[in-house]
Design a protein around this motif. Structure first.
Motif, short mmCIF file in Angstrom:
data_model
loop_
_atom_site.label_atom_id
_atom_site.label_comp_id
_atom_site.label_asym_id
_atom_site.label_seq_id
_atom_site.Cartn_x
_atom_site.Cartn_y
_atom_site.Cartn_z
N GLU A 187 1.09 -1.17 0.17
CA GLU A 187 0.08 0.06 -0.21
C GLU A 187 0.87 1.12 -0.06
OE1 GLU A 187 -1.54 1.91 3.38
OE2 GLU A 187 0.79 1.67 3.84
N GLY A 188 0.28 2.35 -0.06
CA GLY A 188 1.14 3.46 -0.02
C GLY A 188 1.24 4.54 1.02
N ARG A 230 0.14 -7.89 -2.97
CA ARG A 230 -0.34 -8.40 -1.91
C ARG A 230 -0.54 -9.88 -2.19
NH1 ARG A 230 -4.83 -4.35 0.60
NH2 ARG A 230 -3.70 -2.28 0.55
N PHE A 261 -1.93 -5.23 -7.68
CA PHE A 261 -2.94 -4.25 -8.46
C PHE A 261 -2.78 -2.92 -8.40
CE2 PHE A 261 -4.10 -2.88 -4.16
CZ PHE A 261 -3.18 -3.67 -3.43
N GLU A 309 -3.46 11.76 0.10
CA GLU A 309 -3.09 11.83 1.71
C GLU A 309 -3.12 13.41 1.92
OE1 GLU A 309 -3.22 8.96 2.96
OE2 GLU A 309 -2.31 7.57 1.78
N LEU A 361 -6.13 -2.23 8.21
CA LEU A 361 -4.92 -1.73 8.55
C LEU A 361 -4.91 -0.97 9.86
CD1 LEU A 361 -5.61 -0.95 5.38
CD2 LEU A 361 -3.33 -0.51 5.30
N TYR A 364 -5.57 3.58 11.70
CA TYR A 364 -6.52 4.50 11.87
C TYR A 364 -6.87 4.96 13.35
CZ TYR A 364 -7.11 3.25 6.73
OH TYR A 364 -6.85 3.16 5.51
N THR A 369 -15.45 -3.44 -2.81
CA THR A 369 -14.72 -2.14 -2.07
C THR A 369 -13.84 -1.60 -3.04
OG1 THR A 369 -15.04 -3.13 0.25
CG2 THR A 369 -13.66 -1.13 -0.10
N CYS A 400 -12.72 1.66 -2.79
CA CYS A 400 -11.92 2.69 -2.11
C CYS A 400 -12.10 2.80 -0.74
CB CYS A 400 -12.50 4.21 -2.50
SG CYS A 400 -11.72 5.52 -1.99
N GLY A 421 -10.47 4.33 3.07
CA GLY A 421 -9.33 5.28 3.89
C GLY A 421 -9.81 5.68 5.35
N TYR A 469 -5.61 9.00 10.35
CA TYR A 469 -4.32 8.13 10.85
C TYR A 469 -3.33 9.32 11.64
CZ TYR A 469 -2.59 9.32 6.31
OH TYR A 469 -2.00 9.94 5.16
N GLY A 495 -6.57 10.15 4.60
CA GLY A 495 -6.36 9.97 3.28
C GLY A 495 -7.47 8.68 2.81
N ALA A 530 -7.42 5.24 -0.40
CA ALA A 530 -6.74 4.82 -1.97
C ALA A 530 -8.02 3.95 -2.50
CB ALA A 530 -5.44 3.73 -1.31
N MET A 531 -7.88 4.33 -3.73
CA MET A 531 -8.96 3.32 -4.52
C MET A 531 -8.05 2.22 -5.57
SD MET A 531 -10.16 6.37 -6.73
CE MET A 531 -9.09 7.58 -7.66
N GLY A 532 -8.88 1.24 -5.88
CA GLY A 532 -8.49 0.10 -6.43
C GLY A 532 -8.82 0.23 -8.00
N ARG A 559 -10.76 -2.69 -9.93
CA ARG A 559 -12.11 -2.64 -9.57
C ARG A 559 -12.78 -1.42 -10.12
NH1 ARG A 559 -11.54 -4.68 -3.26
NH2 ARG A 559 -10.31 -6.53 -3.56
P1 HAM Z 1 -6.98 -0.66 1.43
O1 HAM Z 1 -8.32 -0.69 1.96
O2 HAM Z 1 -6.07 -1.71 1.76
O3 HAM Z 1 -6.45 0.62 1.87
O4 HAM Z 1 -7.03 -0.63 0.01
C1 HAM Z 1 -7.68 0.19 -0.75
C2 HAM Z 1 -8.31 -0.04 -2.16
O5 HAM Z 1 -7.44 -0.90 -2.79
C3 HAM Z 1 -9.13 -1.37 -1.77
O6 HAM Z 1 -10.44 -0.46 -1.56
C4 HAM Z 1 -9.37 -1.94 -3.06
O7 HAM Z 1 -10.19 -1.24 -4.11
C5 HAM Z 1 -8.04 -1.91 -3.56
N1 HAM Z 1 -7.23 -3.07 -3.35
C6 HAM Z 1 -6.77 -3.59 -2.19
N2 HAM Z 1 -6.36 -5.03 -2.23
C7 HAM Z 1 -6.67 -5.31 -3.67
C8 HAM Z 1 -6.16 -6.31 -4.12
N3 HAM Z 1 -5.53 -7.55 -3.70
N4 HAM Z 1 -6.69 -6.50 -5.67
C9 HAM Z 1 -7.33 -5.33 -6.20
N5 HAM Z 1 -7.53 -4.39 -5.42
C10 HAM Z 1 -7.18 -3.97 -4.15
C11 HAM Z 1 -5.14 1.02 1.78
O8 HAM Z 1 -4.34 0.53 1.08
C12 HAM Z 1 -4.84 2.34 2.54
N6 HAM Z 1 -3.46 2.74 2.33
C13 HAM Z 1 -5.86 3.38 2.05
C14 HAM Z 1 -5.40 4.62 2.72
C15 HAM Z 1 -4.74 5.90 2.27
N7 HAM Z 1 -6.03 5.10 4.04
C16 HAM Z 1 -5.26 6.19 4.25
N8 HAM Z 1 -4.60 6.88 3.19
#
Ligand code: HAM
Length: 423
Positions: free
Chosen positions: A83-84, A113, A125, A131, A260, A263, A280, A282, A284, A287, A303, A305-307, A310
């Motif tokens: 993740e970022g 992952r 992905f 952020e 994670l 938060y 899902t 997106c 966030g 934090y 912040g 993040a969106m996938g 998806r």
């Molecule tokens: P996360 O919920 O782990 O949050 O991932 C964000 C989005 O990435 C998910 O809603 C989904 O759309 C996409 N995603 C996650 N894993 C996969 C996968 N294996 N394949 C396809 N899409 C996937 C974060 O990553 C946090 N860093 C978000 C964040 C930013 N929170 C605060 N700032």
């Protein structure tokens, strides 16, 4: 020889699909700029410790999904980023990015992952993340959510549901966690193995168990809301007021805890019912403790993040049948000296912004003409020895029944522009 295939869960994005990716990326990046977010680019590889500390030891990501290895050359433990957010905060601390005030940053790119691949879930992905660093909120919490709603509108996506929860401050969560564990202990025999294990390592994660019988047990569990103090409640009230003012609807979900550990207060997810199990798109939240956890000064932040995979699956469903961007011209050349003559002509058109393919691979006029037709180009440029001798070039419309015309080489650009307008 045996063929070598791509790694499971890591996909090629082929030219047919990549057009949609480019259009999506252009829209998303323009949208981020409209909200004042600046681009930051972090490495794909970080010290494993960064993710262990930021995401949390007892999360699925750190326990079983990280591509982590020991780099024997340097004796370092490294990980492909899952993740970022952790990297973004690490970079902000390392380069004192907030020395002159808060920052709104965005990044995009592949994340890794080691999950079980299925539709919408991959091992490589892509995410876009935003952020807002240094802002206590709830105004930026609302901004982050409102801007997502604007993007869904722009992408033509309907039916995305916003799930929202307030997970409070760490001390409030600790008290809640203790009571939740007591409750789970009491109901131990009615839980499944996963929930029993989670109860020890990360009890809040039992809340989003997919097992209906565990969910039934949990319906009698204490809820977080009863443990929140005035400050946490006030923050959440402020956020909800702003969402109401912006006309963004939400569903309160007391079970939403996210995967994670960094938060606090606000957490949210945007969910679609059209994507099956991986709905899902997106996620966030806030934090506020992460900067300190990574060795920085206390700094509030939030912040999401969106996938991309998806979201693109939804965009494709919303815009089925949209034409791909076609070529403007296909340049045919045959005979001595014709390639040397045609090459700078193709360059001249490209420098004006036209999409031009210069035929490669030989073949007679007829074969090249077939390629030009199949290319989807609007016009063919024909260069034979005859044209070279006369200092000319032939323009042949391919998509409608108009006469071809022969123009002076010097007048190619204006004549071509003219012909494109007519087409
Ligand atoms: P996360 O919920 O782990 O949050 O991932 C964000 C989005 O990435 C998910 O809603 C989904 O759309 C996409 N995603 C996650 N894993 C996969 C996968 N294996 N394949 C396809 N899409 C996937 C974060 O990553 C946090 N860093 C978000 C964040 C930013 N929170 C605060 N700032």
């Amino acid at each position: 020889m045996a063929k070598i295939q791509a790694v499971r869960g890591m996909n090629d994005i082929l030219p047919g699909e990549a057009q949609a990716w480019l259009a999506f990326e252009a829209k998303v990046e323009a949208w981020l700029a409209r909200y004042g977010y600046q681009n930051i680019r972090m490495p794909l590889v970080e010290h494993t410790q960064l993710f262990r500390r930021a995401i949390g030891e007892a999360t699925d990501i750190v326990e079983k999904e990280m591509y982590a290895w020991r780099d024997e050359l340097n004796g370092e433990d490294l990980t492909l980023r899952p993740e970022g957010t952790a990297s973004c905060v690490r970079a902000a601390i390392e380069h004192s990015l907030l020395h002159d005030g808060p920052k709104r940053l965005w990044y995009g790119g592949p994340m890794f992952r080691h999950e079980r691949p299925q539709k919408g879930r991959y091992r490589q992905f892509h995410q876009y993340g935003a952020e807002a660093l240094g802002y206590p909120g709830p105004d930026v919490d609302a901004e982050l959510i409102v801007m997502c709603a604007a993007l869904w509108r722009e992408l033509g996506l309907e039916g995305l549901r916003l799930e929202l929860n307030n997970i409070g401050a760490p001390q409030e969560r600790a008290r809640y966690r203790a009571d939740l564990v007591r409750f789970l202990e009491k109901n131990r025999e009615r839980l499944d193995d996963d929930a029993r294990r989670r109860m020890q390592t990360n009890p809040l994660r039992t809340l989003d168990s997919k097992n209906p019988s565990v969910q039934e047990v949990l319906s009698g569990a204490p809820t977080m809301a009863a443990y929140l103090g005035d400050e946490s409640l006030g923050h959440f009230e402020g956020l909800k007021r702003l969402l109401d003012a912006a006309g963004v609807g939400y569903t309160l979900n007391a079970r939403l805890v996210r995967g994670l550990d960094y938060y606090n207060l606000t957490v949210f997810e945007w969910v679609s019912d059209r994507l099956g199990a991986q709905g899902t798109v997106c996620g966030g939240g806030r934090y506020d403790g992460l900067f300190e956890l990574l060795g920085g000064r206390p700094t509030p932040a939030a912040g999401f993040a969106m996938g991309n995979e998806r979201l693109l699956a939804l965009v494709a469903a919303a815009s089925e049948g949209e034409a791909v961007q076609a070529l403007d011209a296909y340049v045919i050349h045959q005979g001595s000296g014709t390639l040397e003559y045609a090459l700078p002509l193709a360059e001249a058109l490209r420098s004006r912004g036209y999409r031009v393919v210069l035929h490669a691979g030989g073949g007679n006029f007829k074969a090249q003409m077939k390629k030009a037709d199949a290319s989807g180009a609007a016009l063919a440029l024909i260069v034979g020895e005859d044209e070279v001798r006369g200092g000319e070039v032939t323009l042949k419309p391919l998509r409608e029944a108009r006469e071809q015309l022969r123009v002076r080489k010097q007048a190619l650009v204006p004549e071509f522009e003219q012909a494109m307008k007519k087409g």
